[in-house]
Design a protein around this motif. Structure first.
Motif: not given
Length: 264
Positions: A108-109, A111-112, A117, A120, A122, A126
Motif C-alpha cells: 500500500v505504501t 501508492l505514494h 504507512t 500518509d 490510506y 487502498d
C-alpha cells in the motif's frame, strides 16, 4: 501535465548521454518503447543497464539529449508527480524497506512511493487494492506476514505488487530475478507472464543478465555494451548468437525452446 496518447510512444530517448564523475556511462542512446511492448535489456556488469533504467524512471537526469515519457518532455514537468505514473522496481527499494513491516503495508505504501504507512493516509479501498494485488502476484496468503520472513522470490513478487498500486502506465524492473533460486525465479517469471497477458497494453522493461530469465511474452530486446546500444528491436530478430557474442565479448550460442531463450 499531459496524459499519454495511445498513438504516441510511451517512452523515448533521443541522443541521450550520461556522465558520472567524469566517466562516460551512456553515449548517444536512441530508444523508443510503445504501448504493449515488453523489452528486455541485456549487457555485462558495468555496461550501463541500471543507469539506463534509472534515467527512464526519472531518478537520474541525462547529461545531454532528450527524454520523453508519457507525452511529457524532461525539463518541462515535475518529475515527482510523473514518477507516480511509472512503476519502478529495484533491489535498492527492497534494501530500504523496514524488515518487520507487514507485507500488505509494503504494497500500500507504493501508492505514494513511501516506505512507511504513517507518512500518509490510506483508505479502506487502498487497503483492499493492496490485498487484491497480492492475490494477483500469488501472494494473497502472505498479506499479514512480516516482509523479512518471506523468501527472496516472494519479496520480489510483493515488490511487483507495490509497483502496481498506482496503476502505472509503464513498468520498469531492474534485475528482479537477481539472487533468486530456481523456484523463486520461475515463480516470478510466471507472475510476469500472467501480468503481460492480463495487462497486454502495459509496456514493460526488464533488465537481466541471463537470457533464460526473459519471460515468455516479451517482445523486444535491447543490448548494451560499454554504454552504447549495439542492437535493438523485435526479440526474434535481435536475440541472435552473433549479437550476444558481441555483447558479451565471448562466443555464445542461443537457442529457443518452448518459448524460452537459452544461451551456452
Amino acid at each position: 501535465m499531459n496524459k499519454s496518447s495511445s498513438n504516441s510512444p510511451v517512452f523515448g530517448m533521443n541522443n541521450v548521454c550520461f556522465i558520472k564523475d567524469g566517466n562516460d556511462i551512456l553515449s548517444n542512446i536512441n530508444w523508443t518503447v510503445n504501448a504493449g511492448e515488453r523489452w528486455t535489456i541485456l549487457g555485462l556488469n558495468g555496461s550501463g543497464k541500471t543507469s539506463l533504467l534509472r534515467l527512464a524512471a526519472l531518478y537520474l537526469h541525462p547529461s545531454s539529449g532528450g527524454i520523453k515519457i508519457l507525452d511529457n518532455e524532461l525539463g518541462k514537468f515535475d518529475v515527482r508527480t510523473l514518477r507516480k505514473r511509472i512503476g519502478f522496481s529495484s533491489q535498492a527499494v527492497v534494501d530500504m524497506i523496514r524488515p518487520n513491516i507487514k507485507t500488505s503495508e509494503v504494497v500500500v505504501t507504493g501508492l505514494h512511493a513511501a516506505l512507511e504507512t504513517w507518512w500518509d493516509s490510506y483508505t479502506d479501498s487502498d487497503i483492499a487494492r493492496a490485498t487484491a494485488l497480492l492475490q494477483t502476484v500469488g501472494m494473497g496468503d502472505k498479506a499479514d506476514r512480516v516482509f523479512n520472513s518471506l523468501s527472496a522470490g516472494e519479496r520480489q513478487r510483493v515488490l511487483l505488487a507495490r509497483t502496481l498500486m498506482t496503476e502505472p502506465e509503464i513498468l520498469l524492473l531492474d534485475e528482479p530475478t537477481a539472487g533468486l533460486d530456481f523456484v523463486g525465479r520461475e515463480q516470478l517469471l510466471a507472475t510476469l507472464d500472467k501480468l503481460s497477458i492480463e495487462r497486454h497494453n502495459l509496456p514493460m522493461v526488464l533488465v537481466t543478465h541471463h537470457t533464460e530469465e526473459i519471460p515468455i511474452n516479451f517482445t523486444h530486446c535491447l543490448m548494451i555494451k560499454n554504454g552504447t546500444v549495439i542492437a535493438s528491436g523485435p526479440i526474434d530478430e535481435i536475440l541472435t548468437s552473433e549479437n550476444l557474442s558481441e555483447c558479451y565479448d565471448t562466443q555464445v550460442e542461443i537457442t529457443k525452446k518452448d518459448c524460452r531463450w537459452y544461451s551456452l
